[in-house]
Design a protein around this motif. Structure first.
Motif, PDB file in Angstrom:
ATOM      1  N   LEU A  63       0.837  -1.208   0.000  1.00 47.63           N
ATOM      2  CA  LEU A  63       0.000   0.000   0.000  1.00 47.63           C
ATOM      3  C   LEU A  63       0.868   1.253   0.000  1.00 47.63           C
ATOM      4  N   ARG A  64       1.920   1.241   0.809  1.00 47.37           N
ATOM      5  CA  ARG A  64       2.797   2.410   0.843  1.00 47.37           C
ATOM      6  C   ARG A  64       3.502   2.589  -0.500  1.00 47.37           C
ATOM      7  N   ALA A  65       3.899   1.506  -1.147  1.00 48.43           N
ATOM      8  CA  ALA A  65       4.522   1.594  -2.471  1.00 48.43           C
ATOM      9  C   ALA A  65       3.548   2.223  -3.469  1.00 48.43           C
ATOM     10  N   ALA A  66       2.286   1.837  -3.396  1.00 48.61           N
ATOM     11  CA  ALA A  66       1.269   2.423  -4.285  1.00 48.61           C
ATOM     12  C   ALA A  66       1.089   3.905  -3.995  1.00 48.61           C
ATOM     13  N   GLN A  67       1.048   4.281  -2.722  1.00 54.23           N
ATOM     14  CA  GLN A  67       0.901   5.695  -2.357  1.00 54.23           C
ATOM     15  C   GLN A  67       2.071   6.528  -2.876  1.00 54.23           C
ATOM     16  N   VAL A  68       3.288   6.028  -2.684  1.00 51.31           N
ATOM     17  CA  VAL A  68       4.476   6.751  -3.159  1.00 51.31           C
ATOM     18  C   VAL A  68       4.415   6.906  -4.676  1.00 51.31           C
ATOM     19  N   THR A  69       4.011   5.845  -5.360  1.00 48.36           N
ATOM     20  CA  THR A  69       3.902   5.877  -6.825  1.00 48.36           C
ATOM     21  C   THR A  69       2.949   6.989  -7.263  1.00 48.36           C
ATOM     22  N   LEU A  70       1.784   7.037  -6.662  1.00 50.71           N
ATOM     23  CA  LEU A  70       0.787   8.044  -7.032  1.00 50.71           C
ATOM     24  C   LEU A  70       1.213   9.452  -6.600  1.00 50.71           C
ATOM     25  N   GLU A  71       1.835   9.577  -5.435  1.00 59.26           N
ATOM     26  CA  GLU A  71       2.316  10.889  -4.972  1.00 59.26           C
ATOM     27  C   GLU A  71       3.361  11.473  -5.926  1.00 59.26           C
ATOM     28  N   GLN A  72       4.152  10.607  -6.545  1.00 62.99           N
ATOM     29  CA  GLN A  72       5.199  11.049  -7.470  1.00 62.99           C
ATOM     30  C   GLN A  72       4.674  11.278  -8.886  1.00 62.99           C
ATOM     31  N   GLY A  73       3.375  11.004  -9.111  1.00 59.67           N
ATOM     32  CA  GLY A  73       2.765  11.228 -10.412  1.00 59.67           C
ATOM     33  C   GLY A  73       2.890  10.067 -11.385  1.00 59.67           C
ATOM     34  N   TYR A  74       3.232   8.883 -10.892  1.00 59.25           N
ATOM     35  CA  TYR A  74       3.361   7.702 -11.735  1.00 59.25           C
ATOM     36  C   TYR A  74       2.101   6.847 -11.630  1.00 59.25           C
ATOM     37  N   ASP A  75       2.033   5.813 -12.473  1.00 56.94           N
ATOM     38  CA  ASP A  75       0.839   4.966 -12.530  1.00 56.94           C
ATOM     39  C   ASP A  75       1.053   3.548 -12.002  1.00 56.94           C
ATOM     40  N   HIS A  76       2.239   3.013 -12.196  1.00 58.88           N
ATOM     41  CA  HIS A  76       2.502   1.645 -11.742  1.00 58.88           C
ATOM     42  C   HIS A  76       3.893   1.561 -11.121  1.00 58.88           C
ATOM     43  N   PHE A  77       4.128   0.477 -10.411  1.00 59.09           N
ATOM     44  CA  PHE A  77       5.460   0.245  -9.852  1.00 59.09           C
ATOM     45  C   PHE A  77       5.836  -1.214 -10.058  1.00 59.09           C
ATOM     46  N   ILE A  78       7.137  -1.434 -10.148  1.00 66.63           N
ATOM     47  CA  ILE A  78       7.682  -2.782 -10.303  1.00 66.63           C
ATOM     48  C   ILE A  78       8.553  -3.051  -9.085  1.00 66.63           C
ATOM     49  N   VAL A  79       8.292  -4.166  -8.418  1.00 67.81           N
ATOM     50  CA  VAL A  79       9.107  -4.564  -7.272  1.00 67.81           C
ATOM     51  C   VAL A  79      10.355  -5.253  -7.822  1.00 67.81           C
ATOM     52  N   VAL A  80      11.489  -4.601  -7.646  1.00 71.77           N
ATOM     53  CA  VAL A  80      12.749  -5.134  -8.139  1.00 71.77           C
ATOM     54  C   VAL A  80      13.314  -6.161  -7.159  1.00 71.77           C
ATOM     55  N   SER A  81      13.156  -5.863  -5.882  1.00 76.03           N
ATOM     56  CA  SER A  81      13.667  -6.745  -4.838  1.00 76.03           C
ATOM     57  C   SER A  81      12.813  -6.548  -3.596  1.00 76.03           C
TER      58      SER A  81
END
Length: 172
Positions: A63-81
């Motif tokens: 959830l926090r990863a999604a929030q950071v993604t949206l706060e930065q103006g992006y749409d998706h995130f990829i978990v690298v590790s």
């Protein structure tokens, strides 16, 4: 007055006996933290207390990863590790010897009472309490547009936020 004090103490203890709330980690170190590494790369972490399940910790991290993604103006995130660690603790407390006024049953029909001997009830008893705490960390890369198809490590930030908001514990 005594009843009011009892209620206040019970309420205070109940407030402490809750899972880690979804909020920034502060003095206790429990909660989420994030750090910008590059323009579109972040490290996200969530540390739970002993009442927070592994699933709650991992949900809060996503959830926090999604929030950071949206706060930065992006749409998706990829978990690298990512990694979830378990910290196990065992606390052993010796409860005896106890001193006080204890009944001692001998050969007679009634109890004999004695003071100060270490063979009263609880002598030699121990209290063993085990607890575990989970911490999760993920390195993510943020992206624009639809998540890459076929990449199981890619998440649509809006869907994650919509689906996991109710899965985390929040302070009332």
């Amino acid at each position: 007055m005594r009843k009011l004090l009892t209620v206040l103490v019970a309420a205070g203890l109940a407030a402490c006996a809750t899972p880690t709330p979804f909020e920034p980690a502060k003095g206790t170190g429990y909660g989420f933290a994030d750090q910008k590494i590059e323009q579109n790369r972040f490290r996200i972490s969530f540390r739970g207390n002993s009442l927070t399940t592994k699933e709650q910790v991992e949900s809060a991290l996503l959830l926090r990863a999604a929030q950071v993604t949206l706060e930065q103006g992006y749409d998706h995130f990829i978990v690298v590790s990512d990694d979830t660690e378990t910290e196990r603790r065992t606390r052993v407390t010796n409860l005896g010897p106890r001193y006080g006024f204890y009944p001692y049953y001998g050969f007679g029909a009634f109890p004999y009472y004695t003071w100060g001997y270490p063979w009263g009830p609880g002598f030699g008893d121990i209290d063993v309490r085990e607890s575990q705490r989970y911490s999760a960390i993920a390195y993510i890369v943020l992206g624009y547009g639809a998540k890459p198809q076929g990449n199981v490590s890619a998440y649509d930030a809006r869907q994650v936020q919509r689906n996991l908001t109710s899965a985390v514990f929040r302070r009332s």
